[in-house]
Motif scaffolding. Structure first.
Motif, short mmCIF file in Angstrom:
data_model
loop_
_atom_site.label_atom_id
_atom_site.label_comp_id
_atom_site.label_asym_id
_atom_site.label_seq_id
_atom_site.Cartn_x
_atom_site.Cartn_y
_atom_site.Cartn_z
N LYS A 29 0.72 -1.14 -0.03
CA LYS A 29 0.06 0.05 0.09
C LYS A 29 0.57 1.31 0.12
CE LYS A 29 -2.21 1.42 3.90
NZ LYS A 29 -2.75 1.25 5.12
N LYS A 30 1.88 1.19 0.78
CA LYS A 30 2.91 2.41 0.84
C LYS A 30 3.68 2.68 -0.53
CE LYS A 30 3.74 2.23 5.89
NZ LYS A 30 4.59 1.96 6.82
N GLN A 31 4.02 1.39 -1.27
CA GLN A 31 4.77 1.74 -2.36
C GLN A 31 4.20 1.96 -3.71
OE1 GLN A 31 8.05 1.02 -2.42
NE2 GLN A 31 8.25 1.53 -4.63
N LEU A 32 2.94 1.45 -3.74
CA LEU A 32 2.00 1.74 -4.99
C LEU A 32 1.55 2.75 -5.12
CD1 LEU A 32 0.76 -2.05 -5.65
CD2 LEU A 32 2.88 -1.09 -6.40
N GLY A 33 1.19 3.57 -6.53
CA GLY A 33 0.95 4.80 -6.51
C GLY A 33 0.48 4.89 -7.92
N PHE A 34 0.34 6.18 -8.28
CA PHE A 34 -0.19 6.53 -9.70
C PHE A 34 0.53 5.82 -10.86
CE2 PHE A 34 -0.35 9.06 -13.78
CZ PHE A 34 -1.81 8.86 -13.86
N ALA A 35 2.05 6.18 -10.50
CA ALA A 35 2.89 5.57 -11.75
C ALA A 35 2.58 4.01 -11.72
CB ALA A 35 4.40 5.73 -11.06
N ASP A 36 2.57 3.34 -10.77
CA ASP A 36 2.31 2.01 -10.96
C ASP A 36 1.06 1.55 -11.70
OD1 ASP A 36 4.48 0.74 -9.15
OD2 ASP A 36 3.53 2.30 -7.65
N LEU A 37 0.04 2.28 -11.45
CA LEU A 37 -1.34 2.29 -12.19
C LEU A 37 -1.07 2.33 -13.53
CD1 LEU A 37 -4.38 1.64 -12.02
CD2 LEU A 37 -4.78 4.17 -11.67
N ALA A 38 -0.30 3.54 -13.95
CA ALA A 38 -0.28 3.63 -15.41
C ALA A 38 0.96 2.64 -15.89
CB ALA A 38 0.88 5.16 -15.23
N ALA A 39 1.77 1.93 -15.26
CA ALA A 39 2.67 1.06 -15.77
C ALA A 39 1.61 -0.37 -15.99
CB ALA A 39 3.83 0.51 -14.64
N VAL A 40 0.90 -0.47 -14.98
CA VAL A 40 0.09 -1.83 -15.39
C VAL A 40 -0.91 -1.48 -16.66
CG1 VAL A 40 -1.89 -2.93 -14.52
CG2 VAL A 40 -0.07 -2.35 -13.01
N ALA A 41 -1.45 -0.15 -16.78
CA ALA A 41 -2.29 0.24 -17.81
C ALA A 41 -1.68 0.00 -19.12
CB ALA A 41 -2.77 1.63 -17.53
N THR A 42 -0.43 0.56 -19.22
CA THR A 42 0.52 0.64 -20.38
C THR A 42 0.92 -1.06 -20.64
OG1 THR A 42 2.55 1.34 -19.39
CG2 THR A 42 1.15 2.99 -20.37
N TRP A 43 1.07 -1.55 -19.66
CA TRP A 43 1.38 -2.76 -20.14
C TRP A 43 0.25 -3.76 -20.77
CZ3 TRP A 43 0.13 -7.76 -17.47
CH2 TRP A 43 0.96 -8.76 -17.74
N LEU A 44 -0.97 -3.33 -19.99
CA LEU A 44 -2.29 -4.26 -20.68
C LEU A 44 -2.46 -3.85 -22.11
CD1 LEU A 44 -4.53 -4.14 -17.38
CD2 LEU A 44 -3.50 -6.04 -18.59
N LEU A 45 -2.24 -2.31 -22.21
CA LEU A 45 -2.50 -1.88 -23.75
C LEU A 45 -1.42 -2.33 -24.78
CD1 LEU A 45 -3.30 1.86 -22.98
CD2 LEU A 45 -5.02 0.00 -23.74
N SER A 46 -0.31 -2.97 -24.12
CA SER A 46 0.80 -3.58 -25.27
C SER A 46 0.54 -5.20 -25.28
CB SER A 46 2.23 -3.52 -24.41
OG SER A 46 2.13 -4.24 -23.14
N MET A 47 -0.61 -5.75 -24.89
CA MET A 47 -0.73 -7.05 -25.24
C MET A 47 -1.35 -7.34 -26.79
SD MET A 47 -0.76 -9.02 -22.60
CE MET A 47 0.83 -8.15 -21.93
N ASN A 48 -0.85 -8.28 -27.46
CA ASN A 48 -0.93 -8.41 -28.71
C ASN A 48 -2.32 -9.03 -28.97
OD1 ASN A 48 1.47 -7.60 -29.29
ND2 ASN A 48 2.23 -9.48 -30.22
N ASP A 113 7.72 -0.97 -18.29
CA ASP A 113 6.71 -1.30 -17.26
C ASP A 113 7.20 -2.54 -16.34
OD1 ASP A 113 5.39 0.98 -18.31
OD2 ASP A 113 4.09 -0.23 -19.46
N VAL A 114 7.48 -3.32 -16.86
CA VAL A 114 7.96 -4.69 -16.32
C VAL A 114 9.12 -4.50 -15.40
CG1 VAL A 114 8.94 -7.16 -16.54
CG2 VAL A 114 7.21 -6.29 -18.02
N VAL A 115 10.06 -3.64 -15.89
CA VAL A 115 11.21 -3.33 -15.06
C VAL A 115 10.92 -2.61 -13.90
CG1 VAL A 115 13.67 -1.66 -14.98
CG2 VAL A 115 12.91 -3.37 -16.86
N PHE A 116 10.03 -1.67 -13.91
CA PHE A 116 9.43 -0.56 -13.09
C PHE A 116 8.76 -1.61 -12.03
CE2 PHE A 116 6.16 2.24 -11.61
CZ PHE A 116 7.04 3.37 -11.04
N MET A 117 7.68 -2.37 -12.61
CA MET A 117 6.90 -3.14 -11.52
C MET A 117 7.94 -4.16 -10.84
SD MET A 117 3.33 -3.91 -13.61
CE MET A 117 3.98 -4.45 -15.19
#
Length: 144
Positions: A29-48, A113-117
């Motif tokens: 809870k302390k670590q995750l924030g908006f940047a993580d949400l953006a990373a997950v969203a862009t990772w999902l948008l990168s699915m073929n 994104d994977v590196v960030f996560m």
């Protein structure tokens, strides 16, 4: 398993495993924030998952929303072939090369994104173990 019991926030009589779980949730809870949400969203948008025609048989099926977007926005061609990675190239160990800067960026963002996560997961676990070890008795400590 240890017979020791611990307290964390409002939780009482926790086993060492339960204590570790609640500390891990708190650190997450302390670590995750908006940047993580953006990373997950862009990772999902990168699915073929967008079907495309005209690909060679050896190519990965489909393309991603992100790749389509960057190819339309960035139409510049590089003077040399740039190395890129996809989930398929990670499995096979072979890089893909492209002169399209749009394709390069579209394939680079999910890797970042994977590196960030991965960084976040490492921080969460490190801080969880550190805090856990500071709270428990010697016989319940991890990695010592």
């Amino acid at each position: 398993m240890s017979a020791n019991v611990y307290r964390f926030n409002e939780y009482r009589d926790l086993s060492p495993v339960e204590l570790f779980f609640w500390i891990a949730l708190d650190q997450t809870k302390k670590q995750l924030g908006f940047a993580d949400l953006a990373a997950v969203a862009t990772w999902l948008l990168s699915m073929n998952d967008v079907p495309v025609s005209g690909k060679m048989k050896s190519a990965t099926e489909g393309t991603s929303v992100m790749s389509l977007f960057f190819r339309r926005v960035i139409k510049t061609r590089a003077p040399m072939k740039l190395p890129t990675m996809t989930l398929m190239t990670l499995r096979t160990g072979k890089l893909l090369y492209t002169k399209s800067l749009g394709a390069f960026v579209g394939r680079l963002v999910p890797v970042a994104d994977v590196v960030f996560m991965g960084y976040d997961a490492t921080c969460i676990m490190y801080r969880t173990v550190k805090r856990y070890n500071a709270m428990v008795k010697q016989e319940d400590r991890l990695g010592e």
